[in-house]
Design a protein around this motif. Structure first.
Motif, PDB file in Angstrom:
ATOM      1  N   VAL A   1      -7.060   0.527   0.272  1.00 12.51           N
ATOM      2  CA  VAL A   1      -8.170   0.809   1.189  1.00 12.51           C
ATOM      3  C   VAL A   1      -9.502   0.431   0.532  1.00 12.51           C
ATOM      4  O   VAL A   1     -10.350  -0.235   1.144  1.00 12.51           O
ATOM      5  CB  VAL A   1      -8.170   2.298   1.612  1.00 12.51           C
ATOM      6  CG1 VAL A   1      -9.450   2.667   2.351  1.00 12.51           C
ATOM      7  CG2 VAL A   1      -6.951   2.610   2.471  1.00 12.51           C
TER       8      VAL A   1
ATOM      9  N   ALA B   1       0.822  -1.216   0.000  1.00 12.64           N
ATOM     10  CA  ALA B   1       0.000   0.000   0.000  1.00 12.64           C
ATOM     11  C   ALA B   1       0.851   1.259   0.000  1.00 12.64           C
ATOM     12  O   ALA B   1       0.440   2.300  -0.516  1.00 12.64           O
ATOM     13  CB  ALA B   1      -0.931   0.008   1.216  1.00 12.64           C
ATOM     14  N   LEU B   2       2.054   1.169   0.587  1.00 14.81           N
ATOM     15  CA  LEU B   2       2.912   2.348   0.696  1.00 14.81           C
ATOM     16  C   LEU B   2       3.835   2.516  -0.513  1.00 14.81           C
ATOM     17  O   LEU B   2       4.460   3.553  -0.681  1.00 14.81           O
ATOM     18  CB  LEU B   2       3.758   2.263   1.972  1.00 14.81           C
ATOM     19  CG  LEU B   2       2.967   2.282   3.284  1.00 14.81           C
ATOM     20  CD1 LEU B   2       3.888   2.020   4.461  1.00 14.81           C
ATOM     21  CD2 LEU B   2       2.232   3.623   3.459  1.00 14.81           C
TER      22      LEU B   2
ATOM     23  N   SER C   1      -2.539   5.854  -6.770  1.00 11.12           N
ATOM     24  CA  SER C   1      -2.198   5.622  -5.366  1.00 11.12           C
ATOM     25  C   SER C   1      -2.455   4.175  -4.944  1.00 11.12           C
ATOM     26  O   SER C   1      -3.592   3.710  -4.935  1.00 11.12           O
ATOM     27  CB  SER C   1      -3.014   6.561  -4.468  1.00 11.12           C
ATOM     28  OG  SER C   1      -2.885   6.171  -3.105  1.00 11.12           O
ATOM     29  N   SER C   2      -1.393   3.477  -4.575  1.00 10.51           N
ATOM     30  CA  SER C   2      -1.551   2.117  -4.045  1.00 10.51           C
ATOM     31  C   SER C   2      -2.316   2.156  -2.735  1.00 10.51           C
ATOM     32  O   SER C   2      -3.076   1.245  -2.406  1.00 10.51           O
ATOM     33  CB  SER C   2      -0.181   1.487  -3.770  1.00 10.51           C
ATOM     34  OG  SER C   2       0.623   1.516  -4.910  1.00 10.51           O
ATOM     35  N   PHE C   3      -2.096   3.218  -1.987  1.00 12.03           N
ATOM     36  CA  PHE C   3      -2.696   3.344  -0.665  1.00 12.03           C
ATOM     37  C   PHE C   3      -4.217   3.390  -0.759  1.00 12.03           C
ATOM     38  O   PHE C   3      -4.925   2.591  -0.149  1.00 12.03           O
ATOM     39  CB  PHE C   3      -2.146   4.621  -0.023  1.00 12.03           C
ATOM     40  CG  PHE C   3      -2.477   4.785   1.426  1.00 12.03           C
ATOM     41  CD1 PHE C   3      -1.800   4.053   2.391  1.00 12.03           C
ATOM     42  CD2 PHE C   3      -3.442   5.691   1.836  1.00 12.03           C
ATOM     43  CE1 PHE C   3      -2.089   4.225   3.737  1.00 12.03           C
ATOM     44  CE2 PHE C   3      -3.736   5.860   3.171  1.00 12.03           C
ATOM     45  CZ  PHE C   3      -3.059   5.129   4.136  1.00 12.03           C
ATOM     46  N   THR C   4      -4.745   4.314  -1.560  1.00 13.73           N
ATOM     47  CA  THR C   4      -6.206   4.414  -1.645  1.00 13.73           C
ATOM     48  C   THR C   4      -6.792   3.215  -2.384  1.00 13.73           C
ATOM     49  O   THR C   4      -7.893   2.770  -2.055  1.00 13.73           O
ATOM     50  CB  THR C   4      -6.645   5.744  -2.299  1.00 13.73           C
ATOM     51  OG1 THR C   4      -6.064   5.852  -3.594  1.00 13.73           O
ATOM     52  CG2 THR C   4      -6.223   6.922  -1.456  1.00 13.73           C
TER      53      THR C   4
END
Lengths: 438, 438
Positions: B293, B77-78, B287-290
């Motif tokens: 999620v 994710a980061l 964005s891997s992060f969103t």
């Protein structure tokens, strides 16, 4: 490109082939991109990618910031935001930039989807087909891709161990002016350059700004690595002494995490206004969610200590790479970075790093061939070696494998029998740029 | 646009004025943008923006997804991800699209920074200066901004209560072909259109696809609202019956939260390949992060029940707006949306919604003037009323204030004394498009 003259749909592998814009002719997969698939195989030691080592970031720091973001700012974090980015985060970005000597107004910061998107927006604002961007040779792969995607050409300027050579910049400008070319901006990565690993000296920063001013050329200063120094900080940012002639690009991708996709531009006021409009057209607003998480992280975590942690990680890896190169490839020449992610290696003249890559991958090591970093086929006997992601142990093993591949290539070429072992030549060497355009 | 002929720096308010690309001449602040500042004052009832009511999303659902994202997938994710988007999320996006009758391959989905960015990338891939995009009249403001930013022109096609009128489309194409214009694609929002609120019937979807095929025109189907129906689902997506001629755009902005900035394109294979390259140039990777999620949210939360919750919220607000309009402005004409966010109101011919806006804001109500939704100054006596964000109570108050403003304008114009009270005219009315380009 007219629809009128296009073949009937289905007559072609791509029925929309004749519908694309002219600019798509410059849109090709980069050499680095093809490598990602290869490098992701676990048995390959990849010295190719530019992925930061995010595992050095304690996940609980991010989790705490996320929880605060949702608890204290949930409806804002989930909603559309300003096309310029969150005012709170923009204030904090000023604090980050102050570490590199920059003072600016919160009004002149534009938050973007990684600094990559700032670069795309700058290119969209400035580049007409046939325009020229001046950049170091070699330069950042995906910057070159962006410039090409707006049908601009890149003119490279030679570097040495102190970064871009001012006299080479003067000559490049003079030649392009003589040819009647439109110069739009100078793109530079002054600190721990990607891919060369070198840092522009303070004196040269001043001289290059002066050349840009004399020639009415905007400077785009891309600084993703400036805070990741290993010993002493690099010279202050060029933007620290010129707020009208420099667009400065920064990012949280290397000091925090690239998965959040948050970067920024600090731009002269009139340019900033246009950047915001272009940003709104492209994405409406950058992610409120990731902006809020970062804002909370900066408010609560000891983010400067975390950058110190990253510095330590990368310093150890740089040391491992330099030691392994010294041990395994003493006859070659490479740059000695004092920060950032990359070493730039020069092979003997008769080796071709791109042609050699399949053999390297067979030996389970990957790198990025030098040609990826030039707009014009230069860099044939160069390669970029990244020390950011693999552990020191893997770096040592990777360089061992690489040395075997290079030795094998040289043997094939009969080099050893003809010239004897290569000698160390590590004086300051000029990185000869390829023939420039025009 | 040459640097050679530019004035000396500092002679102008913007020293870089002569450096911008030609395309920036089309880049102006939208009328909606100027309204955001006004609408954010708490005493103003804003019927202007298109912000979803994210407070109807229980924050604990997002927090749980975030925590799982970090616990189970932190390093991914980061980190940077694929330029095409996360494979896991792309699989889940197929499930979301299946709700609207779409079957596609995970290989042909490209995750983008909101569907806005998919639109920007499509425009970048297809639009040369002078090209024409066909769109409903009225159409989505920021789509028009994007097309203009690539120097394309928009030709509007008339709508009625069943959406775009096929005969008007045929005539528009014929006229443009006769003029030798290059038609690049048809941009349409078939379900709960922004801003008109109407939905394209199934029969017309089929007819319009047939017209597009006959004329070798690509269809860009933008569908942010399709799942937000109030009674019955809208007809299935146009993409459900045509996988070679349609680029489909979807988003989590309305069914989850816009602050995450995650949308997607489902495109014919060859176009998809180019979209990924353009996405990589623009942002490296979304964005891997969103994405993580959202992937966790879809895996764990009852996301279909949450969409039901949103439907209920917006249905109640739509009802409040229609009732208030019936009560306060019985003499006017408006569309009756069966889903989505918007009502399109027609004022008496002699009123100008843009000119009236300052008076409305003085009366503490805001809307979006109709001209914002046309590329050519049409929509003078129209306005978009959004019922997505304010509570039913605020909507009623907003319409009360708006009625006062309109009554005041009409009195000023002496309308009441000359024509008597306006009569309800709510038969199916054709929304006359303005004179088309050329």
């Amino acid at each position: 490109m007219t629809t009128q003259g296009s073949p009937a749909r289905g007559n072609n592998l791509d029925p929309w082939y004749h519908h694309y814009a002219d600019r798509t002719s410059g849109l090709a997969a980069s050499e680095v991109r093809a490598l990602f698939a290869v490098a992701s195989r676990p048995e390959v030691v990849s010295l190719a990618g530019g992925m930061p080592y995010v595992s050095a970031l304690p996940p609980e720091l991010v989790t705490a910031a996320m929880e605060r973001a949702m608890t204290d700012h949930g409806p804002t974090a989930l909603q559309y935001g300003s096309g310029q980015g969150s005012p709170a985060l923009r204030e904090q970005i000023l604090e980050v930039m102050a570490l590199e000597g920059i003072s600016g107004s919160v009004d002149d910061v534009v938050v973007t989807t990684g600094s990559q998107h700032a670069l795309e927006l700058v290119a969209k604002l400035f580049l007409d087909p046939g325009d020229v961007v001046i950049a170091e040779g070699p330069s950042y792969v995906t910057a070159l891709v962006v410039f090409r995607s707006f049908q601009a050409e890149v003119a490279h300027v030679a570097m040495d161990d102190l970064g871009m050579i001012p006299q080479s910049l003067r000559e490049t400008i003079a030649r392009l002016r003589e040819q009647g070319r439109r110069l739009k901006f100078l793109y530079t990565i002054p600190s721990f350059q990607n891919p060369a690993g070198v840092t522009l000296s303070w004196e040269r920063r001043m001289e290059i700004l002066e050349i840009a001013r004399e020639n009415d050329i905007l400077v785009v200063e891309d600084n993703p690595y400036g805070l990741l120094y290993f010993d002493a900080p690099p010279p202050q940012a060029m933007r620290s002494v010129d707020d009208e002639g420099v667009i400065y690009l920064g990012t949280f991708s290397k000091t925090l995490a690239p998965g959040l996709r948050v970067g920024w531009a600090l731009a002269p006021h009139a340019i900033r206004e246009k950047l915001v409009l272009a940003n709104e057209a492209a994405v409406l607003s950058p992610s409120s969610f990731t902006q809020t998480v970062i804002s909370q992280y900066l408010a609560v975590a000891d983010w400067k200590a975390q950058i110190d942690t990253f510095r330590g990680v990368y310093r150890e890896r740089r040391d491992a790479m330099l030691a392994a190169l010294g041990e395994r490839l003493p006859g070659l020449e490479w740059t000695v970075p004092t920060g950032g992610f990359y070493v730039w290696l020069t092979l003997p003249e008769n080796l071709d790093s791109k042609a050699m890559l399949p053999r390297a991958v067979k030996e389970l090591v990957a790198y990025t061939p030098g040609t990826a970093f030039y707009g014009d086929g230069g860099g044939r006997n160069k390669m970029r070696l990244s020390f950011c992601y693999p552990s020191p142990e893997f770096i040592r093993e990777g360089i061992r494998r690489l040395a075997n591949v290079i030795d094998g290539e040289l043997e094939l070429l009969g080099e050893f029998s003809q010239t004897g072992p290569l000698q160390v030549r590590r004086e300051r060497g000029v990185m000869t740029p390829p023939a420039n355009i025009g």
